[in-house]
Design an enzyme around this catalytic site. Structure first.
Site, short mmCIF file in Angstrom:
data_model
loop_
_atom_site.label_atom_id
_atom_site.label_comp_id
_atom_site.label_asym_id
_atom_site.label_seq_id
_atom_site.Cartn_x
_atom_site.Cartn_y
_atom_site.Cartn_z
N ASP A 64 0.91 -1.10 0.12
CA ASP A 64 0.13 0.23 -0.13
C ASP A 64 0.91 1.27 -0.01
O ASP A 64 2.00 1.17 0.50
CB ASP A 64 -0.96 -0.05 1.29
CG ASP A 64 -2.11 0.73 1.00
OD1 ASP A 64 -3.21 0.11 0.65
OD2 ASP A 64 -1.98 2.11 0.93
N TYR A 181 -12.03 7.97 -14.05
CA TYR A 181 -12.56 6.73 -13.29
C TYR A 181 -13.06 5.83 -14.18
O TYR A 181 -12.71 4.58 -14.21
CB TYR A 181 -13.28 7.08 -12.14
CG TYR A 181 -13.50 5.96 -11.04
CD1 TYR A 181 -12.58 5.86 -10.21
CD2 TYR A 181 -14.48 4.89 -11.34
CE1 TYR A 181 -12.34 4.68 -9.25
CE2 TYR A 181 -14.46 3.92 -10.39
CZ TYR A 181 -13.64 3.96 -9.17
OH TYR A 181 -13.72 2.83 -8.37
N THR A 216 -16.84 1.73 1.90
CA THR A 216 -15.34 1.64 2.32
C THR A 216 -15.00 3.05 2.45
O THR A 216 -15.52 4.00 1.87
CB THR A 216 -14.48 0.95 1.18
OG1 THR A 216 -14.33 1.90 0.04
CG2 THR A 216 -14.89 -0.51 0.71
P1 NAI Z 1 -10.16 2.21 -0.22
O1 NAI Z 1 -9.80 3.67 -0.40
O2 NAI Z 1 -10.59 1.75 1.10
O3 NAI Z 1 -8.49 1.55 -0.49
C1 NAI Z 1 -7.81 1.34 -1.51
C2 NAI Z 1 -6.38 1.58 -0.87
O4 NAI Z 1 -5.50 1.64 -2.02
C3 NAI Z 1 -6.05 2.50 0.04
O5 NAI Z 1 -5.43 1.82 1.10
C4 NAI Z 1 -4.72 3.42 -0.52
O6 NAI Z 1 -3.86 3.87 0.41
C5 NAI Z 1 -4.49 2.46 -1.56
N1 NAI Z 1 -3.68 3.13 -2.56
C6 NAI Z 1 -4.20 4.24 -3.24
N2 NAI Z 1 -3.30 4.64 -4.14
C7 NAI Z 1 -2.09 3.85 -4.16
C8 NAI Z 1 -0.93 3.58 -4.98
N3 NAI Z 1 -0.52 4.63 -5.66
N4 NAI Z 1 0.02 2.59 -4.75
C9 NAI Z 1 -0.53 1.76 -3.34
N5 NAI Z 1 -1.58 1.82 -2.91
C10 NAI Z 1 -2.51 2.77 -3.31
O7 NAI Z 1 -10.92 2.02 -1.28
P2 NAI Z 1 -11.69 0.28 -1.80
O8 NAI Z 1 -13.06 0.95 -1.87
O9 NAI Z 1 -11.36 -0.76 -1.04
O10 NAI Z 1 -11.19 0.43 -3.26
C11 NAI Z 1 -10.51 -1.11 -3.85
C12 NAI Z 1 -10.63 -0.82 -5.27
O11 NAI Z 1 -11.74 -1.21 -5.68
C13 NAI Z 1 -10.12 0.33 -6.11
O12 NAI Z 1 -9.70 -0.08 -7.19
C14 NAI Z 1 -11.68 0.86 -6.57
O13 NAI Z 1 -11.48 1.75 -7.62
C15 NAI Z 1 -12.38 -0.17 -6.54
N6 NAI Z 1 -13.81 0.01 -6.22
C16 NAI Z 1 -14.18 0.40 -5.23
C17 NAI Z 1 -15.82 0.74 -5.08
C18 NAI Z 1 -16.38 1.30 -3.85
O14 NAI Z 1 -17.49 1.81 -3.97
N7 NAI Z 1 -15.61 1.48 -2.93
C19 NAI Z 1 -16.63 0.46 -6.19
C20 NAI Z 1 -15.97 -0.17 -7.40
C21 NAI Z 1 -14.45 -0.48 -7.41
#
Ligand code: NAI
Length: 274
Positions: A64, A181, A216
């Site tokens: 992360d 996005y 999340t």
């Molecule tokens: P989150 O914000 O809870 O977790 C995302 C994590 O990615 C964070 O810990 C962040 O520090 C890390 N991160 C961000 N940029 C980074 C980088 N450059 N290098 C390494 N780590 C990095 O978000 P969530 O909801 O768990 O999202 C996970 C995936 O699911 C993402 O790809 C998001 O686009 C996708 N997603 C999320 C949805 C939602 O509604 N929460 C819906 C559809 C897809």
């Protein structure tokens, strides 16, 4: 002309290898000792997936960008088989170094979940800031490429593996105010399909999952009103929970998905069925 003469082989429909039949969908013991890389592991879907993999006895490489949050999360896992790494998926060298560390620490790589992602404020396309476009594409699309690019050779050295990339319902549909996005998430699906084709014959399966809105920290910027509106976009009239995406990811990672590659599974409360 019969189907047999068209196919040229009467045995084409015979399974090459029987998947093991177990009382559950996948054999939970099959994850024990497997080395699994999870990006975006400090939060949300990545963290939920890491926890389940740890429960199943996998050895974890957790990556992360937010190392402080990642270290705090690792404290809660209660497993010694965890390597926590500060990784920026937008930088190919950072990902390459992380995979090399995984191999150095655990001897190889079997599984990967690429969940790192960001969201930014909505803005219509004509006035969308270029820097915002660049950043979202870099994390949400190039970040996945950087990951699979380095995960595949590590898995080839093991004779196979399974990768799941986290896309979105926005990988299939437009969404007003989200040009970067939606473009990035469409791109993840195209990349997943192509990488799957490139490596299908080498024992590596590469799939994606398309979550609807999930509860999340990614959604923390939404007002209560917008959160209700987001829930109403789903026929189930609610947003999902991270563990509901983890279930699909585990299926795709496991041998229960042994004939699945290049696919993107919706886990979206019916969003894409409309
Ligand atoms: P989150 O914000 O809870 O977790 C995302 C994590 O990615 C964070 O810990 C962040 O520090 C890390 N991160 C961000 N940029 C980074 C980088 N450059 N290098 C390494 N780590 C990095 O978000 P969530 O909801 O768990 O999202 C996970 C995936 O699911 C993402 O790809 C998001 O686009 C996708 N997603 C999320 C949805 C939602 O509604 N929460 C819906 C559809 C897809």
């Amino acid at each position: 002309m019969s189907w047999r003469s068209l196919s040229g082989s009467a045995s084409i429909n015979r399974p090459r290898q029987e998947a093991p039949i177990t009382s559950s969908l996948f054999n939970p013991e099959a994850f024990s000792g497997k080395v699994a890389f999870v990006s975006g592991a400090a939060s949300g879907i990545g963290a939920a997936t890491a926890l389940r993999l740890a429960d199943l006895g996998a050895r974890l490489v957790l990556a992360d960008w937010d190392k402080t949050r990642l270290d705090a999360f690792v404290e809660t896992i209660g497993s010694d088989d965890v390597l926590a790494l500060h990784v920026d998926v937008t930088t190919t060298a950072s990902v390459e170094e992380a995979i090399a560390s995984a191999i150095g620490h655990f001897g190889g790589l079997d599984l990967a979940v690429n969940s790192a992602g960001i969201d930014m404020p909505r803005c219509e396309t004509a006035s969308y800031p270029s820097e915002q476009w660049d950043r979202i594409i870099a994390v949400n699309m190039t970040g996945v490429f950087n990951a699979v690019r380095h995960q595949i050779p590590a898995m080839l050295a093991r004779g196979g593996g399974s990768i799941v990339n986290v896309s979105s319902v926005m990988g299939f549909r437009g969404f007003a105010g989200q040009p970067a996005y939606t473009a990035a998430k469409h791109g993840v699906i195209g990349l997943t399909k192509t990488a799957a084709l490139d490596h299908a014959a080498q024992g590596i399966r590469i799939n994606a999952v398309a979550p609807g809105f999930i509860d999340t920290p990614l959604l923390s910027h939404l007002s209560e009103e917008n959160r209700q509106a987001a829930a109403a976009l789903h026929p189930m009239q609610r947003v999902g929970q991270p563990g509901e995406i983890t279930n699909v990811i585990l299926f795709l990672l496991s041998d229960a998905g042994s004939f699945v590659t290049g696919a993107c599974f919706d886990a979206d409360g019916g969003y894409l069925a409309k």
